[in-house]
Design an enzyme around this catalytic site. Structure first.
Site, PDB file in Angstrom:
ATOM      1  N   SER A  38     -10.957   0.992   3.253  1.00 63.89           N
ATOM      2  CA  SER A  38     -10.182   0.517   4.405  1.00 63.89           C
ATOM      3  C   SER A  38      -9.498   1.692   5.099  1.00 63.89           C
ATOM      4  CB  SER A  38      -9.129  -0.494   3.964  1.00 63.89           C
ATOM      5  OG  SER A  38      -9.731  -1.667   3.463  1.00 63.89           O
ATOM      6  N   ARG A  84       0.809  -1.219   0.000  1.00 57.77           N
ATOM      7  CA  ARG A  84       0.000   0.000   0.000  1.00 57.77           C
ATOM      8  C   ARG A  84       0.847   1.276   0.000  1.00 57.77           C
ATOM      9  NH1 ARG A  84      -2.532  -3.480  -1.426  1.00 57.77           N
ATOM     10  NH2 ARG A  84      -4.496  -4.344  -0.612  1.00 57.77           N
ATOM     11  N   GLU A 100      -4.417   3.999   6.235  1.00 53.10           N
ATOM     12  CA  GLU A 100      -4.417   3.764   4.793  1.00 53.10           C
ATOM     13  C   GLU A 100      -5.123   4.917   4.090  1.00 53.10           C
ATOM     14  OE1 GLU A 100      -6.047   0.449   1.605  1.00 53.10           O
ATOM     15  OE2 GLU A 100      -5.169  -0.226   3.500  1.00 53.10           O
TER      16      GLU A 100
END
Length: 324
Positions: free
Chosen positions: A234, A185, A304
């Site tokens: 998320s 990520r 995130e």
């Protein structure tokens, strides 16, 4: 943390002499709550949508370097703070940066403003496998490139051949997979680069298999994620050996609510706007969850969701480890 009053009309008037040749749309004082999926956030001082890549390059060349620039995509993984965003917010339009061009039997040239789900659909029609996971990512390619977005065990890094970008001086760059320095990520690239397009590669496939894989992705999202709520996806990155939702749940944070913000009962790694949440509510909730998880299991959750902009005066959220 100094609060800077937002005055887009004044900034636009001051910049007008150097922006006379810019063809894209420049709008002062845009409400970012109309841009983000959370439906929260203060004003963007100036909101610029370039006409094309040449227009964006010229904009960077004439814009004074001290004027801050913030890049946003379609707003799916974004929390804008209530005090707004000083300087210029740039958003690439799908009209100018949303092309999907098949350039070989397994490759696409894709604009950075392309919705991920549209890329998945194009790959289905072209019978190119390996892009089905984008059917389950609620964002655009630019964000996927930056965050190494993934789902169902597949990541963007596995599909990248080249990424095309502009820097703050308007210079063009071509980055290969190694240049992107991908991790989970995350990509580690020079500050200030704006992605405009990417060359992506899949594998030869067939429609039945690709369609089945896309259906599985969609079914999973429908079953376990609050996709009909105002959410940013998320909230926290998964940990190396355990899913973020699990440590959040174990810390008693499923359904936790602050103001109009709540950790979803359906999937507790999703924050949702219950109706009238502010950016402060959402960020305060996130930091409270981080603190509770750390106190319960010593796990350190990392955001995130991207948080940008400035806080309102007297409504500042400190990272949990500053008040732990």
């Amino acid at each position: 943390m100094n609060f800077q009053p937002i005055d887009g009309k004044k900034l636009l008037a001051w910049l007008q002499p150097v922006l006379s040749d810019i063809k894209g749309k420049i709008t002062p004082n845009v409400e970012m709550r109309k841009v983000t999926w959370f439906r929260t956030g203060g004003l963007a001082e100036l909101f610029y949508q370039p006409a094309d890549e040449d227009d964006l390059a010229l904009f960077f060349k004439v814009l004074p370097e001290f004027v801050p620039v913030t890049i946003v995509g379609i707003g799916s993984n974004l929390l804008v703070r209530d005090g707004g965003i000083p300087g210029v917010v740039i958003r690439l339009s799908t009209k100018s940066f949303g092309q999907i061009k098949q350039v070989s039997s397994t490759r696409f040239l894709v604009g950075a403003a392309t919705a991920d789900k549209h890329l998945a659909s194009a790959a289905l029609e072209a019978e190119i496998s390996g892009f089905h996971f984008y059917h389950g990512i609620p964002g655009g390619l630019g964000g996927a490139l930056k965050m190494n977005a993934g789902a169902n065990g597949v990541e963007t890094a596995e599909r990248v051949v080249e990424v095309y970008a502009l820097d703050r001086k308007g210079e063009r760059h071509i980055l290969n997979l190694r240049d992107m320095n991908y991790a989970y990520r995350h990509c580690n690239i020079p500050e200030g680069l704006v992605f405009t397009a990417a060359l992506l590669e899949g594998d030869v496939g067939n429609k039945d298999d690709i369609r089945a894989a896309m259906h599985e992705v969609a079914l999973h999202r429908e079953t376990v994620q609050p996709i009909r709520e105002k959410t940013g996806g998320s909230t926290f990155r998964n940990l190396e050996d355990i899913s973020a939702w699990k440590v959040i749940d174990e810390a008693g944070c499923r359904g936790l609510q602050i103001g109009g913000a709540q950790m979803s009962e359906m999937h507790c790694n999703f924050m949702i706007n219950m109706g009238e949440a502010t950016g402060y509510d959402l960020e305060k909730l996130g930091e409270t969850v981080r603190a509770r998880v750390f106190n319960h299991s010593a796990h350190h959750l990392e955001w995130e969701i991207q948080r940008i902009g400035q806080f309102e005066q007297d409504r500042i959220v400190l990272p949990f480890d500053q008040f732990h």
